[in-house]
Write a protein that holds these residues in place. Structure first.
Motif, mmCIF file in Angstrom:
data_model
loop_
_atom_site.group_PDB
_atom_site.id
_atom_site.type_symbol
_atom_site.label_atom_id
_atom_site.label_comp_id
_atom_site.label_asym_id
_atom_site.label_seq_id
_atom_site.Cartn_x
_atom_site.Cartn_y
_atom_site.Cartn_z
ATOM 1 N N SER A 131 5.575 -7.183 11.313
ATOM 2 C CA SER A 131 5.047 -6.709 12.589
ATOM 3 C C SER A 131 3.787 -5.901 12.307
ATOM 4 C CB SER A 131 6.089 -5.837 13.293
ATOM 5 O OG SER A 131 5.521 -5.193 14.389
ATOM 6 N N VAL A 132 2.674 -6.280 12.943
ATOM 7 C CA VAL A 132 1.396 -5.607 12.726
ATOM 8 C C VAL A 132 0.851 -5.158 14.069
ATOM 9 C CG1 VAL A 132 -0.945 -5.843 11.831
ATOM 10 C CG2 VAL A 132 0.913 -7.088 10.734
ATOM 11 N N SER A 133 0.418 -3.904 14.116
ATOM 12 C CA SER A 133 -0.252 -3.419 15.317
ATOM 13 C C SER A 133 -1.500 -2.664 14.902
ATOM 14 C CB SER A 133 0.680 -2.514 16.132
ATOM 15 O OG SER A 133 1.016 -1.373 15.384
ATOM 16 N N SER A 134 -2.509 -2.744 15.743
ATOM 17 C CA SER A 134 -3.748 -2.032 15.433
ATOM 18 C C SER A 134 -4.259 -1.372 16.709
ATOM 19 C CB SER A 134 -4.808 -2.973 14.865
ATOM 20 O OG SER A 134 -5.321 -3.811 15.865
ATOM 21 N N ALA A 153 -12.268 -2.060 10.193
ATOM 22 C CA ALA A 153 -13.475 -1.255 10.006
ATOM 23 C C ALA A 153 -14.708 -2.130 9.883
ATOM 24 C CB ALA A 153 -13.329 -0.379 8.760
ATOM 25 N N LEU A 154 -14.540 -3.353 9.400
ATOM 26 C CA LEU A 154 -15.657 -4.279 9.257
ATOM 27 C C LEU A 154 -15.842 -5.166 10.490
ATOM 28 C CD1 LEU A 154 -15.140 -5.352 5.541
ATOM 29 C CD2 LEU A 154 -16.843 -3.760 6.467
ATOM 30 N N GLY A 155 -15.006 -4.968 11.511
ATOM 31 C CA GLY A 155 -15.141 -5.751 12.733
ATOM 32 C C GLY A 155 -14.429 -7.081 12.682
ATOM 33 N N GLN A 156 -13.550 -7.284 11.730
ATOM 34 C CA GLN A 156 -12.797 -8.536 11.610
ATOM 35 C C GLN A 156 -11.407 -8.364 12.224
ATOM 36 O OE1 GLN A 156 -12.910 -9.143 7.411
ATOM 37 N NE2 GLN A 156 -15.090 -9.619 7.375
ATOM 38 N N ASP A 157 -10.629 -9.413 12.190
ATOM 39 C CA ASP A 157 -9.287 -9.392 12.779
ATOM 40 C C ASP A 157 -8.318 -8.634 11.858
ATOM 41 O OD1 ASP A 157 -7.018 -9.865 14.245
ATOM 42 O OD2 ASP A 157 -6.827 -11.965 13.644
ATOM 43 N N PRO A 158 -7.841 -7.453 12.272
ATOM 44 C CA PRO A 158 -6.957 -6.678 11.409
ATOM 45 C C PRO A 158 -5.560 -7.276 11.274
ATOM 46 C CG PRO A 158 -7.240 -5.553 13.490
ATOM 47 C CD PRO A 158 -8.167 -6.733 13.503
ATOM 48 N N VAL A 159 -5.082 -7.942 12.316
ATOM 49 C CA VAL A 159 -3.736 -8.512 12.272
ATOM 50 C C VAL A 159 -3.681 -9.659 11.268
ATOM 51 C CG1 VAL A 159 -1.957 -9.679 13.629
ATOM 52 C CG2 VAL A 159 -3.234 -7.772 14.626
ATOM 53 N N ALA A 160 -4.675 -10.526 11.310
ATOM 54 C CA ALA A 160 -4.706 -11.646 10.365
ATOM 55 C C ALA A 160 -4.860 -11.156 8.922
ATOM 56 C CB ALA A 160 -5.843 -12.594 10.720
ATOM 57 N N ALA A 161 -5.677 -10.137 8.714
ATOM 58 C CA ALA A 161 -5.876 -9.610 7.361
ATOM 59 C C ALA A 161 -4.603 -8.964 6.828
ATOM 60 C CB ALA A 161 -7.025 -8.599 7.356
ATOM 61 N N ALA A 162 -3.906 -8.227 7.683
ATOM 62 C CA ALA A 162 -2.668 -7.579 7.243
ATOM 63 C C ALA A 162 -1.582 -8.613 6.955
ATOM 64 C CB ALA A 162 -2.192 -6.592 8.301
ATOM 65 N N ARG A 163 -1.471 -9.616 7.805
ATOM 66 C CA ARG A 163 -0.468 -10.673 7.563
ATOM 67 C C ARG A 163 -0.779 -11.449 6.290
ATOM 68 N NH1 ARG A 163 3.238 -11.716 11.504
ATOM 69 N NH2 ARG A 163 2.764 -10.910 13.563
ATOM 70 N N ALA A 164 -2.046 -11.677 6.013
ATOM 71 C CA ALA A 164 -2.425 -12.414 4.807
ATOM 72 C C ALA A 164 -2.124 -11.609 3.540
ATOM 73 C CB ALA A 164 -3.905 -12.776 4.855
ATOM 74 N N THR A 191 -0.847 -0.404 11.651
ATOM 75 C CA THR A 191 0.535 -0.134 11.258
ATOM 76 C C THR A 191 1.214 -1.459 10.946
ATOM 77 O OG1 THR A 191 0.601 1.790 12.709
ATOM 78 C CG2 THR A 191 2.710 0.927 11.962
ATOM 79 N N VAL A 192 1.827 -1.536 9.779
ATOM 80 C CA VAL A 192 2.542 -2.743 9.362
ATOM 81 C C VAL A 192 4.008 -2.377 9.148
ATOM 82 C CG1 VAL A 192 2.764 -4.505 7.583
ATOM 83 C CG2 VAL A 192 0.503 -3.726 8.269
ATOM 84 N N ARG A 193 4.885 -3.179 9.704
ATOM 85 C CA ARG A 193 6.328 -2.975 9.551
ATOM 86 C C ARG A 193 6.912 -4.234 8.914
ATOM 87 N NH1 ARG A 193 9.535 0.623 12.156
ATOM 88 N NH2 ARG A 193 7.808 1.118 13.536
ATOM 89 N N LEU A 194 7.543 -4.053 7.735
ATOM 90 C CA LEU A 194 8.167 -5.165 7.015
ATOM 91 C C LEU A 194 9.674 -4.968 6.977
ATOM 92 C CD1 LEU A 194 5.994 -5.545 3.785
ATOM 93 C CD2 LEU A 194 6.050 -7.057 5.739
#
Length: 125
Positions: free
Chosen positions: A88-91, A63-74, A98-101
């Motif tokens: 597994s992260v998809s946007s 939503a802020l225009g940043q990398d969603p995959v990196a933020a979710a993994r972090a 969507t995050v799958r652990l």
């Protein structure tokens, strides 16, 4: 005189010979199994909670225009992502992440499925 008769009742010839100890040993594995199942349920619940937290972090970054995959993994703790294959992260373009652990198992190599978290936030302007 009643004290002597009570003492004779406790000193009977019917000796149990440690039956309570044997019964306790028979029940201990059942208690251990119940404790292991409760801990496994706790691990599964924690995985689902962490997947939804990571999805919210990814959606917030998108939503802020940043990398969603990196933020979710972090947002996923290192114990749940010893290798990148466990996460597994998809946007999508509309800031839905969507995050799958993988759910960790007490038995080590057993696969119990995966926990899925999904979040959406409106893009910020």
């Amino acid at each position: 005189m009643w004290i002597l008769t009570r003492a004779r009742e406790f000193d009977s010839d019917d000796d149990d010979g440690g039956q309570a100890s044997v019964e306790l040993l028979a029940v201990l594995p059942v208690f251990g199994l119940i404790a292991a199942l409760a801990f496994q349920a706790l691990l599964a619940g924690t995985s689902w909670w962490l997947a939804s937290v990571a999805a919210r972090e990814g959606a917030r970054a998108a939503a802020l225009g940043q990398d969603p995959v990196a933020a979710a993994r972090a947002a996923v703790p290192g114990a749940l992502r010893p290798s990148r294959s466990g996460v597994s992260v998809s946007s999508s373009r509309d800031a839905t992440v969507t995050v799958r652990l993988a759910i960790p198992s007490l038995l080590g190599g057993a696969r119990l499925g995966s926990a899925v978290g999904r979040a959406h936030m409106e893009p910020q302007r």
